[in-house]
Each structure stands twice: as structure tokens, then as C-alpha cells.
Design a protein around this motif. Structure first.
Motif, short mmCIF file in Angstrom:
data_model
loop_
_atom_site.label_atom_id
_atom_site.label_comp_id
_atom_site.label_asym_id
_atom_site.label_seq_id
_atom_site.Cartn_x
_atom_site.Cartn_y
_atom_site.Cartn_z
N ARG A 66 50.81 56.79 10.54
CA ARG A 66 49.92 55.83 11.21
C ARG A 66 48.48 55.98 10.78
N PHE A 135 50.36 44.53 18.90
CA PHE A 135 49.82 45.56 18.02
C PHE A 135 48.71 45.02 17.11
N ASP A 138 48.83 44.66 13.23
CA ASP A 138 48.66 45.84 12.39
C ASP A 138 49.98 46.61 12.36
N ASN A 141 50.38 50.27 13.82
CA ASN A 141 50.72 50.46 15.23
C ASN A 141 52.22 50.34 15.46
#
Length: 413
Positions: A66, A135, A138, A141
Motif C-alpha cells: 500500500r 477508496f 485509489d 486502498n
């Protein structure tokens, strides 16, 4: 997973599709290819512990992905760390079902494998919607959400209560028996030094002591019937017999339940093996005709239905056939070898299919030869397995021929 993240990762990477798609190929290959390692750890520590450890490790891999973007970094976090973690989850999840169910094992395995199919259907629709709505569009995420999902497998790992049939539990019982034997021998030596008269009397009675064993707890039954001054002498001999005898008793029970061709249950094995081989052949033939689906959606739906249905059939039957062939006590070993070869095939087949597609890009059907080769190999594997009952019958005949007859007169002396 590639359907959800591939295009989004391509938009951020300055590399072609082959480099980015290798992330997901590496993930699946290592998940399957790490099965022998998972087998060793599962046999040693049990399904529960390895599922929990694999959940934590896989979650860490996706969690690390991430916070930094690089294709090579994703090879490490998603492909290797996540793949090993998922591999430590996957194999215990399969073999634990085989340990828990005996009469309805096929049905239980089918239900267990349905979870993978439902996840494959749902995630391509659910994850893009979650990424877009919650999210902030994105995908990183989304990877964090995947990390949390994998971590929930820790809870499911705690539900895998160890059973006596598991190799790890049998190993623990043997170690416990050795420990008890050592402790009782030490206690006996102390008693011998302080009670010589009682020891000499008991030494003359060794051959007549009745040892009635329980294979689960390694302790003598009805020990209270022995005189008080001779009870302590039963423990070392009881534990010595129990170390190997308990394991052999466990194996004997499993051995008697194996459906070998020479047993009355041979037809159940033959029928399942025939079904397994047939699903492989039908799935392979369906893949051969896939490039002829054209541009209409209906032929593709028909192909996907045929291929998915029969692929699910042989996937669900794999562990069942493994139990029939090697026994429940060797299920984790057998599945480890099978998954290893599947992982190698995934690692080789994915880039090979892509290379063949690029080589035939100028043709009207660039996917014709990749699908033809893939389908032909799958159908061929199913046809080869029809020789398995003949080979097993030959091995059993050879084993019976070379096995020396048991002389009961020698045993009586």
C-alpha cells in the motif's frame, strides 16, 4: 485479482503489460509452488498454526504494498510474501476438510471449493465498486482492504481444532509418550535403589503382565488390577510399546479404510477416478474450441459455463482422489506435490501463452494456438489417468508376490 488491479497499475507504471501482469502470475505460482513447504510445516505444527501464520504473513505482504509503488517492489510484497502467506493458508484449508469428514468427504470438499468460485465471481464486481465509491478511486486502498480480508483468516484458523488423525498430533503424542517413558524410567530407577526386594520380585513377572493400551492417551487400562508393588514396573514397558505401536495402530485404521482396487470399495475409487478424468477431458476440449467463440457474447458464455463447471469438478475431486490413492494420513504430502506441479505449470504457462499470443498477433485468431495447446494438454492428462487403476493393480500384485508369507509358528515361539 489481475482483472481488478491490472489496468489501474498500468496507468501508474511505465512498463508494458507483461511486467505488470507478472505480479499476479507470481502470486498464484508461489501460492501453489510453496505447497511442499506448507506440507512440512503443516505436518509438524498442524493446520491451525499454519493457517494463522499464513494469514498474518499474507496480510503483511499486501499491507506493505500500500505504501510504495514499484513493479519490482510488488514482486516482493504481493508476489513472494503474499504468495507464501496464501500458500500457508491454502493447503491447510484443503487437508483440514479431509481430516474432519470421512463419510461425506466428497460433499464437504465440494462445499469448501465453492468458496473459491464464489469469490472469483464476486470480487471482479465488488472490488471496483468499493475502490470507486469508498477508496477515492485509489487501488492502493483496495490493497489495504485485501490485507484486512486476508487477516480475517486468523479467526478461521482458530476454528481448526486439531484432530488425532493429523500428523502433527500423532507426532505430539509420540513425543509425549517418550517423555512419559523417560520420566517413569527415572522414577523406576529410584524405586529400584530403595526397594530392591520389590524390584527383584517384579522382574520375574515381566512376561506375565497384561498391557491393555489405549491408542489416544498412551496409558495402560485397568492398571488397578495389578498389585500395588508392581504397578510402577508396567510404565516403562507400556510406553516403549506405545511409542511405535500407537502410531502403527493409527496407521492401521487409516489403511483399512483406504479404497484400494483389491478391496470391496474399489468401485467407488474407479467411479470417482472416471469422473475426474472425464471432467479433465471435457474441460480441455472446451478450451480448444474457445477461440471460435467469435465476437458474440453468447458463445463466450457457453464456453465459460462448460469450462468453469467441469474445471470445478476436477478441482473439487483432486483431494478426494488423493485420499483414495495415498490415504488420509498422506493427504497433506500428496496435495503438496500436486500443488507444486500446478505452481510450476502456472509459472511457465502464463508467460508462454502470452508469448504465443504476441507471436500470432497478425493472425485472425491470435489465441488459437495458445488455447489449442492448453486444451490439448489438459485433455491428454485426463486420458493418461485412465491407466492408473491398471498400474495400481500391477503394483499390488507385485507387492503380494514378493511379500513373504507370515509364519505363525515362529510368532508363537
Amino acid at each position: 485479482m489481475g482483472d481488478v488491479y491490472l489496468e489501474r497499475m498500468l496507468s501508474n507504471a511505465n512498463m508494458n503489460r507483461a511486467y505488470v501482469s507478472a505480479i499476479f502470475s507470481l502470486l498464484e505460482s508461489i501460492t501453489l509452488g510453496s505447497a511442499p513447504i506448507s506440507t512440512v510445516f503443516t505436518n509438524t505444527f498442524g493446520c491451525r498454526r499454519m493457517t494463522i501464520i499464513g494469514s498474518i504473513l499474507g496480510s503483511i505482504g499486501f499491507f506493505l504494498s500500500r505504501w510504495y509503488f514499484s513493479v519490482y517492489y510488488y514482486y516482493l510484497t504481493i508476489g513472494i510474501i503474499g504468495g507464501i502467506g496464501c500458500g500457508l493458508i491454502y493447503l491447510p484449508a484443503i487437508v483440514s476438510v479431509g481430516y474432519y469428514f470421512e463419510e461425506k468427504r466428497s460433499f464437504a470438499m465440494g462445499i469448501a471449493f465453492c468458496g473459491s468460485g464464489l469469490g472469483t465471481v464476486a470480487f471482479p464486481f465488488v472490488m471496483p465498486w468499493l475502490i470507486d465509491k469508498f477508496f477515492l478511486n485509489d487501488y492502493k486502498n483496495g490493497l489495504l482492504f485485501e490485507s484486512a480480508l486476508i487477516l480475517t483468516c486468523v479467526l478461521y484458523g482458530f476454528t481448526m481444532i486439531p484432530l488425532p488423525i493429523e500428523p502433527s498430533e500423532q507426532r505430539r503424542l509420540r513425543l509425549k509418550a517418550r517423555s512419559e517413558m523417560t520420566r517413569q524410567i527415572i522414577n523406576q530407577k529410584s524405586n529400584i535403589n530403595t526397594q530392591n526386594n520389590q524390584t527383584n520380585e517384579s522382574m520375574n513377572q515381566y512376561d506375565s503382565l497384561p498391557f491393555l493400551m489405549t491408542s489416544a492417551n498412551n496409558v495402560p487400562n485397568e492398571q488397578r488390577r495389578l498389585p500395588e508393588d508392581r504397578r510402577h514396573t508396567t510404565i516403562p514397558f507400556q510406553n516403549t510399546s506405545c511409542i511405535d505401536g500407537n502410531a502403527n495402530n493409527q496407521n492401521d485404521r487409516v489403511w483399512e479404510s483406504r479404497p484400494y482396487l483389491s478391496s470391496p470399495h474399489r468401485y467407488s475409487l474407479v467411479n470417482r477416478l472416471t469422473l475426474y478424468n472425464s471432467t479433465l477431458i471435457i474441460a480441455g476440449v472446451a478450451a480448444i474450441f474457445a477461440p471460435y467463440s467469435g465476437s458474440h457474447i453468447l458463445p463466450h458464455l457457453i464456453y465459460a459455463t462448460f469450462f468453469g463447471f467441469f474445471t470445478g469438478g476436477y478441482v473439487g475431486l483432486t483431494s478426494i482422489i488423493t485420499v483414495d490413492l495415498v490415504g488420509i494420513d498422506k493427504l497433506s504430502n500428496g496435495m503438496g506435490i500436486i500443488l507444486l506441479f500446478q505452481g510450476v505449470a502456472t509459472a511457465i504457462g502464463t508467460p508462454a501463452a502470452g508469448a504465443m499470443r504476441d507471436a500470432f498477433e497478425a493472425h485472425a485468431r491470435p489465441f488459437l494456438w495458445p488455447y489449442f495447446l492448453f486444451g490439448s494438454l489438459v485433455a491428454l492428462s485426463g486420458a493418461i489417468l485412465f491407466a492408473l487403476p491398471i498400474l495400481r493393480r500391477r503394483d499390488q500384485n507385485q507387492q503380494a508376490f514378493y511379500e513373504p508369507p507370515l509364519n505363525t509358528n515362529d510368532l508363537s515361539h
